[in-house]
Design a protein around this motif. Structure first.
Motif, PDB file in Angstrom:
ATOM      1  N   LYS A 151       8.808  12.040  13.510  1.00  0.00           N
ATOM      2  CA  LYS A 151       9.761  11.736  12.451  1.00  0.00           C
ATOM      3  C   LYS A 151      10.655  12.930  12.130  1.00  0.00           C
ATOM      4  O   LYS A 151      11.616  12.812  11.396  1.00  0.00           O
ATOM      5  N   GLY A 152      10.352  14.090  12.671  1.00  0.00           N
ATOM      6  CA  GLY A 152      11.168  15.271  12.429  1.00  0.00           C
ATOM      7  C   GLY A 152      10.629  16.151  11.321  1.00  0.00           C
ATOM      8  O   GLY A 152      11.095  17.267  11.125  1.00  0.00           O
ATOM      9  N   THR A 153       9.631  15.687  10.580  1.00  0.00           N
ATOM     10  CA  THR A 153       9.061  16.480   9.501  1.00  0.00           C
ATOM     11  C   THR A 153       7.813  17.231   9.956  1.00  0.00           C
ATOM     12  O   THR A 153       7.147  17.861   9.155  1.00  0.00           O
ATOM     13  N   GLY A 154       7.500  17.130  11.247  1.00  0.00           N
ATOM     14  CA  GLY A 154       6.348  17.838  11.793  1.00  0.00           C
ATOM     15  C   GLY A 154       5.233  16.894  12.186  1.00  0.00           C
ATOM     16  O   GLY A 154       4.951  15.929  11.506  1.00  0.00           O
ATOM     17  N   GLY A 155       4.617  17.194  13.291  1.00  0.00           N
ATOM     18  CA  GLY A 155       3.500  16.400  13.771  1.00  0.00           C
ATOM     19  C   GLY A 155       3.936  15.167  14.534  1.00  0.00           C
ATOM     20  O   GLY A 155       4.851  14.473  14.124  1.00  0.00           O
ATOM     21  N   ASN A 156       3.268  14.923  15.644  1.00  0.00           N
ATOM     22  CA  ASN A 156       3.540  13.743  16.453  1.00  0.00           C
ATOM     23  C   ASN A 156       2.487  12.680  16.187  1.00  0.00           C
ATOM     24  O   ASN A 156       1.362  12.988  15.803  1.00  0.00           O
ATOM     25  N   GLY A 180      12.844   5.217  11.859  1.00  0.00           N
ATOM     26  CA  GLY A 180      12.910   6.604  11.415  1.00  0.00           C
ATOM     27  C   GLY A 180      12.234   7.567  12.369  1.00  0.00           C
ATOM     28  O   GLY A 180      12.377   8.775  12.240  1.00  0.00           O
ATOM     29  N   PHE A 181      11.486   7.049  13.332  1.00  0.00           N
ATOM     30  CA  PHE A 181      10.803   7.897  14.318  1.00  0.00           C
ATOM     31  C   PHE A 181      11.609   7.926  15.604  1.00  0.00           C
ATOM     32  O   PHE A 181      12.348   6.994  15.911  1.00  0.00           O
ATOM     33  N   ARG A 182      11.455   9.004  16.367  1.00  0.00           N
ATOM     34  CA  ARG A 182      12.084   9.067  17.679  1.00  0.00           C
ATOM     35  C   ARG A 182      11.015   9.300  18.736  1.00  0.00           C
ATOM     36  O   ARG A 182       9.980   9.925  18.477  1.00  0.00           O
TER      37      ARG A 182
END
Length: 51
Positions: free
Chosen positions: A13-18, A41-43
């Motif tokens: 999501k870009g805020t950290g952690g997969n 919102g996820f890539r």
């Protein structure tokens, strides 16, 4: 018509952690699209075919 296969996809999501999810699809491209649609919102970061 291609066989349906299972893919492991990591999304971020870009805020950290997969986050890892499993998707059933006919191709890696279709799996990436399904993962993105199911998780707004996820890539997609990583795709691998599971055997």
């Amino acid at each position: 018509m291609a066989d349906i296969r299972r893919y492991y996809i990591e999304i971020n999501k870009g805020t950290g952690g997969n986050r890892g999810i499993h998707v059933f699809a006919r191709s890696g491209c279709e799996a990436a699209v399904l993962a993105a649609q199911r998780n707004p919102g996820f890539r997609v970061v990583y795709i691998t075919l599971l055997r």
